[in-house]
Design a protein around this motif. Structure first.
Motif, short mmCIF file in Angstrom:
data_model
loop_
_atom_site.label_atom_id
_atom_site.label_comp_id
_atom_site.label_asym_id
_atom_site.label_seq_id
_atom_site.Cartn_x
_atom_site.Cartn_y
_atom_site.Cartn_z
N ILE A 64 -10.40 -0.54 4.46
CA ILE A 64 -10.34 -1.19 3.15
C ILE A 64 -11.50 -0.77 2.25
O ILE A 64 -12.63 -0.60 2.70
N GLN A 65 -11.16 -0.53 0.99
CA GLN A 65 -12.14 -0.20 -0.03
C GLN A 65 -11.79 -0.97 -1.30
O GLN A 65 -10.61 -1.16 -1.62
N TRP A 66 -12.83 -1.41 -2.00
CA TRP A 66 -12.66 -2.13 -3.25
C TRP A 66 -13.05 -1.23 -4.40
O TRP A 66 -14.08 -0.56 -4.36
N THR A 67 -12.23 -1.21 -5.44
CA THR A 67 -12.53 -0.48 -6.67
C THR A 67 -12.68 -1.51 -7.78
O THR A 67 -11.77 -2.32 -8.00
N LEU A 68 -13.80 -1.46 -8.47
CA LEU A 68 -14.04 -2.36 -9.59
C LEU A 68 -13.31 -1.80 -10.80
O LEU A 68 -13.64 -0.72 -11.28
N GLU A 69 -12.30 -2.53 -11.26
CA GLU A 69 -11.47 -2.08 -12.38
C GLU A 69 -12.01 -2.56 -13.73
O GLU A 69 -11.96 -1.84 -14.71
N GLU A 70 -12.47 -3.81 -13.76
CA GLU A 70 -12.99 -4.41 -14.99
C GLU A 70 -14.08 -5.40 -14.65
O GLU A 70 -14.05 -6.01 -13.58
N MET A 71 -15.00 -5.58 -15.60
CA MET A 71 -16.08 -6.53 -15.39
C MET A 71 -16.55 -7.03 -16.74
O MET A 71 -16.65 -6.27 -17.70
N VAL A 72 -16.87 -8.32 -16.78
CA VAL A 72 -17.48 -8.92 -17.96
C VAL A 72 -18.71 -9.67 -17.46
O VAL A 72 -18.61 -10.48 -16.53
N ALA A 73 -19.86 -9.39 -18.05
CA ALA A 73 -21.10 -10.06 -17.66
C ALA A 73 -21.64 -10.81 -18.86
O ALA A 73 -21.75 -10.25 -19.96
N GLU A 74 -21.96 -12.08 -18.64
CA GLU A 74 -22.55 -12.89 -19.70
C GLU A 74 -23.51 -13.89 -19.06
O GLU A 74 -23.12 -14.65 -18.19
N GLY A 75 -24.76 -13.81 -19.47
CA GLY A 75 -25.77 -14.70 -18.89
C GLY A 75 -25.87 -14.47 -17.40
O GLY A 75 -25.98 -13.34 -16.93
N ASP A 76 -25.77 -15.55 -16.62
CA ASP A 76 -25.88 -15.44 -15.16
C ASP A 76 -24.54 -15.28 -14.46
O ASP A 76 -24.46 -15.30 -13.25
N LYS A 77 -23.46 -15.07 -15.23
CA LYS A 77 -22.12 -14.97 -14.65
C LYS A 77 -21.53 -13.58 -14.84
O LYS A 77 -21.76 -12.92 -15.85
N VAL A 78 -20.75 -13.17 -13.83
CA VAL A 78 -20.01 -11.91 -13.89
C VAL A 78 -18.59 -12.20 -13.44
O VAL A 78 -18.37 -12.81 -12.39
N ALA A 79 -17.62 -11.80 -14.25
CA ALA A 79 -16.21 -11.86 -13.87
C ALA A 79 -15.78 -10.44 -13.55
O ALA A 79 -16.11 -9.50 -14.30
N ALA A 80 -15.07 -10.28 -12.44
CA ALA A 80 -14.70 -8.93 -12.01
C ALA A 80 -13.27 -8.91 -11.50
O ALA A 80 -12.82 -9.83 -10.84
N ARG A 81 -12.57 -7.81 -11.84
CA ARG A 81 -11.23 -7.56 -11.31
C ARG A 81 -11.31 -6.31 -10.45
O ARG A 81 -11.74 -5.25 -10.88
N PHE A 82 -10.90 -6.49 -9.19
CA PHE A 82 -10.93 -5.42 -8.20
C PHE A 82 -9.51 -5.05 -7.78
O PHE A 82 -8.60 -5.87 -7.88
N ILE A 83 -9.36 -3.85 -7.25
CA ILE A 83 -8.17 -3.47 -6.49
C ILE A 83 -8.67 -3.17 -5.07
O ILE A 83 -9.59 -2.37 -4.88
N MET A 84 -8.09 -3.87 -4.09
CA MET A 84 -8.40 -3.62 -2.68
C MET A 84 -7.31 -2.69 -2.15
O MET A 84 -6.13 -2.96 -2.34
N ARG A 85 -7.73 -1.61 -1.50
CA ARG A 85 -6.78 -0.67 -0.91
C ARG A 85 -7.13 -0.46 0.55
O ARG A 85 -8.31 -0.35 0.89
N GLY A 86 -6.10 -0.39 1.38
CA GLY A 86 -6.35 -0.15 2.79
C GLY A 86 -5.04 -0.01 3.54
O GLY A 86 -3.95 -0.10 2.97
N THR A 87 -5.17 0.19 4.84
CA THR A 87 -4.02 0.37 5.73
C THR A 87 -4.02 -0.76 6.75
O THR A 87 -5.04 -1.01 7.40
N HIS A 88 -2.88 -1.41 6.90
CA HIS A 88 -2.75 -2.55 7.82
C HIS A 88 -2.71 -2.02 9.26
O HIS A 88 -1.66 -1.70 9.79
N GLN A 89 -3.91 -1.97 9.89
CA GLN A 89 -4.03 -1.40 11.23
C GLN A 89 -4.45 -2.41 12.28
O GLN A 89 -4.62 -2.06 13.45
N GLY A 90 -4.66 -3.66 11.87
CA GLY A 90 -5.05 -4.72 12.80
C GLY A 90 -4.36 -6.01 12.42
O GLY A 90 -3.81 -6.13 11.32
N THR A 91 -4.36 -6.98 13.30
CA THR A 91 -3.72 -8.26 13.01
C THR A 91 -4.43 -8.93 11.84
O THR A 91 -5.65 -8.99 11.79
N PHE A 92 -3.63 -9.42 10.89
CA PHE A 92 -4.17 -10.08 9.70
C PHE A 92 -3.35 -11.33 9.44
O PHE A 92 -2.14 -11.25 9.27
N PHE A 93 -4.02 -12.49 9.45
CA PHE A 93 -3.34 -13.78 9.27
C PHE A 93 -2.15 -13.90 10.23
O PHE A 93 -1.09 -14.37 9.85
#
Length: 139
Positions: A64-93
């Motif tokens: 799994i790798q995360w790519t930061l697509e968008e970000m807004v920073a204001e004061g002490d806060k940061v809003a971020a939109r990521f895309i997570m990409r990976g291959t399902h190779q182990g048990t998940f949930f």
């Protein structure tokens, strides 16, 4: 910290989540940080808590790798939109490995203090992820 400083910290944070580096965890995550995890009644805490979140994702998606697509920073806060990409190779949930590729969006809100992350509220598209690995019908 300025919004620009928080942007630079966020870039380093992306390196951290993609490598699970203990050194970067210690540098970027406050020891009293709180991470609200969807579906978990109790938040994770500190660098070890965030590394545990990454480890949980890597159990199901070792590449799994995360790519930061968008970000807004204001004061002490940061809003971020990521895309997570990976291959399902182990048990998940509880879903055994399927070998399927995922590309899942996540929207996260962070609070920083003195250059360190002190809080995160993350909202990954879990329905989309479960649909992509075949655990939930897509129609």
């Amino acid at each position: 910290m300025t919004s620009e400083a928080n942007r630079l910290t966020m870039q380093k944070f992306v390196e951290f989540i993609n490598t699970a580096s203990q050194a970067l965890a210690d540098e970027l995550i406050s020891t009293d940080a709180i991470f609200h995890v969807p579906g978990s009644p109790e938040p994770m805490r500190g660098p070890a808590g965030y590394l545990a979140i990454i480890a949980m994702m890597r159990e199901g998606f070792p590449d799994i790798q995360w790519t930061l697509e968008e970000m807004v920073a204001e004061g002490d806060k940061v809003a971020a939109r990521f895309i997570m990409r990976g291959t399902h190779q182990g048990t998940f949930f509880g879903v055994p490995p399927t070998g399927k590729q995922i590309a899942v969006q996540a929207m996260n809100l962070y609070r920083l203090s003195d250059g360190k992350f002190v809080e995160e509220r993350g909202q990954p598209d879990m329905l989309g992820l479960l649909q992509q690995i075949g655990a939930v019908p897509s129609h």
